[in-house]
Scaffold this motif. Structure first.
Motif, PDB file in Angstrom:
ATOM      1  N   UNK A   1     -78.589 -60.159   6.136  1.00  8.83           N
ATOM      2  CA  UNK A   1     -78.670 -59.006   5.677  1.00  8.83           C
ATOM      3  C   UNK A   1     -77.138 -58.156   5.725  1.00  8.83           C
ATOM      4  N   UNK A   2     -76.856 -57.828   4.941  1.00  3.17           N
ATOM      5  CA  UNK A   2     -75.326 -57.067   4.780  1.00  3.17           C
ATOM      6  C   UNK A   2     -75.540 -55.720   4.711  1.00  3.17           C
ATOM      7  N   UNK A   3     -74.642 -55.574   5.761  1.00  6.16           N
ATOM      8  CA  UNK A   3     -74.303 -53.529   6.400  1.00  6.16           C
ATOM      9  C   UNK A   3     -73.087 -52.974   5.374  1.00  6.16           C
ATOM     10  N   UNK A   4     -72.310 -53.658   4.486  1.00  5.86           N
ATOM     11  CA  UNK A   4     -71.654 -53.450   3.537  1.00  5.86           C
ATOM     12  C   UNK A   4     -70.239 -53.288   4.199  1.00  5.86           C
ATOM     13  N   UNK A   5     -69.043 -53.165   3.462  1.00  7.98           N
ATOM     14  CA  UNK A   5     -68.342 -53.125   3.869  1.00  7.98           C
ATOM     15  C   UNK A   5     -67.742 -52.460   5.114  1.00  7.98           C
ATOM     16  N   UNK A   6     -67.053 -53.806   5.733  1.00  3.88           N
ATOM     17  CA  UNK A   6     -66.554 -53.473   6.965  1.00  3.88           C
ATOM     18  C   UNK A   6     -65.511 -52.295   7.116  1.00  3.88           C
ATOM     19  N   UNK A   7     -65.563 -50.879   7.821  1.00  7.89           N
ATOM     20  CA  UNK A   7     -65.215 -49.925   7.995  1.00  7.89           C
ATOM     21  C   UNK A   7     -63.198 -50.342   8.274  1.00  7.89           C
ATOM     22  N   UNK A   8     -62.205 -49.459   7.835  1.00  2.00           N
ATOM     23  CA  UNK A   8     -61.088 -50.095   7.832  1.00  2.00           C
ATOM     24  C   UNK A   8     -60.444 -49.380   9.597  1.00  2.00           C
ATOM     25  N   UNK A   9     -61.458 -49.373  10.294  1.00  2.00           N
ATOM     26  CA  UNK A   9     -60.697 -48.792  12.079  1.00  2.00           C
ATOM     27  C   UNK A   9     -61.220 -50.519  12.792  1.00  2.00           C
ATOM     28  N   UNK A  10     -63.235 -50.656  11.837  1.00  2.00           N
ATOM     29  CA  UNK A  10     -63.409 -52.001  12.877  1.00  2.00           C
ATOM     30  C   UNK A  10     -62.707 -53.178  12.027  1.00  2.00           C
ATOM     31  N   UNK A  11     -62.144 -53.252  10.705  1.00  2.00           N
ATOM     32  CA  UNK A  11     -61.104 -54.393  10.279  1.00  2.00           C
ATOM     33  C   UNK A  11     -59.620 -54.654  10.891  1.00  2.00           C
ATOM     34  N   UNK A  12     -59.649 -53.219  11.402  1.00  2.00           N
ATOM     35  CA  UNK A  12     -57.834 -53.435  12.239  1.00  2.00           C
ATOM     36  C   UNK A  12     -58.162 -54.096  13.878  1.00  2.00           C
ATOM     37  N   UNK A  13     -59.217 -53.560  13.934  1.00  2.49           N
ATOM     38  CA  UNK A  13     -59.606 -53.663  16.091  1.00  2.49           C
ATOM     39  C   UNK A  13     -59.427 -55.030  16.006  1.00  2.49           C
ATOM     40  N   UNK A  14     -60.899 -55.805  14.776  1.00  2.00           N
ATOM     41  CA  UNK A  14     -60.558 -57.352  14.578  1.00  2.00           C
ATOM     42  C   UNK A  14     -59.445 -57.629  14.802  1.00  2.00           C
ATOM     43  N   UNK A  15     -58.773 -57.689  13.888  1.00  2.00           N
ATOM     44  CA  UNK A  15     -57.398 -58.262  12.840  1.00  2.00           C
ATOM     45  C   UNK A  15     -56.495 -58.434  14.691  1.00  2.00           C
ATOM     46  N   UNK A  16     -56.133 -57.335  14.774  1.00  2.00           N
ATOM     47  CA  UNK A  16     -55.707 -56.700  16.447  1.00  2.00           C
ATOM     48  C   UNK A  16     -55.773 -57.949  17.327  1.00  2.00           C
ATOM     49  N   UNK A  17     -57.336 -57.577  17.411  1.00  2.00           N
ATOM     50  CA  UNK A  17     -57.645 -58.703  18.497  1.00  2.00           C
ATOM     51  C   UNK A  17     -57.947 -60.210  18.250  1.00  2.00           C
ATOM     52  N   UNK A  18     -57.265 -60.545  16.716  1.00  2.00           N
ATOM     53  CA  UNK A  18     -57.751 -62.121  16.678  1.00  2.00           C
ATOM     54  C   UNK A  18     -56.474 -61.972  16.770  1.00  2.00           C
ATOM     55  N   UNK A  19     -54.796 -60.817  16.852  1.00  2.00           N
ATOM     56  CA  UNK A  19     -53.244 -61.191  16.366  1.00  2.00           C
ATOM     57  C   UNK A  19     -53.466 -61.913  17.806  1.00  2.00           C
TER      58      UNK A  19
END
Length: 98
Positions: A1-19
């Motif tokens: 089940x797809x919830x749509x595109x990820x918000x910019x804030x969530x994407x930034x937080x996820x990328x920051x966490x990975x970094x």
């Protein structure tokens, strides 16, 4: 089940966490190398790598702060434009009702 595109804030937080995870992985590797070398002259080179990682984290913080400021500016401008439109619509409605 797809919830749509990820918000910019969530994407930034996820990328920051990975970094940050990658930075910590590199730091651990540097610590292991230092322990293995036991004060080898190349220690200065590892210190420079550590300094570069620290500067990178500082730049990440600045980019994040710039992003938040840009978001705030966008939302503020949109709110101002919506307020202007609402004001014009009310003025038009007042003129039409006379």
């Amino acid at each position: 089940m797809s919830t749509g595109p990820e918000s910019p804030e969530a994407a930034a937080a996820r990328a920051r966490e990975r970094l940050h995870e990658e930075i910590e992985r590199i730091r651990s590797g540097l610590d292991e190398m230092l322990a293995e070398q036991g004060g080898d002259p190349s220690h200065g080179r590892l210190d420079r790598l550590e300094e570069r990682l620290f500067r990178l984290e500082g730049r990440l913080d600045q980019v994040e702060q710039d992003r938040r400021h840009a978001e705030w500016r966008i939302y503020t401008n949109i709110e101002r434009q919506l307020d202007d439109i609402l004001r014009e619509m009310r003025a038009l409605g007042d003129r039409l009702s006379q």
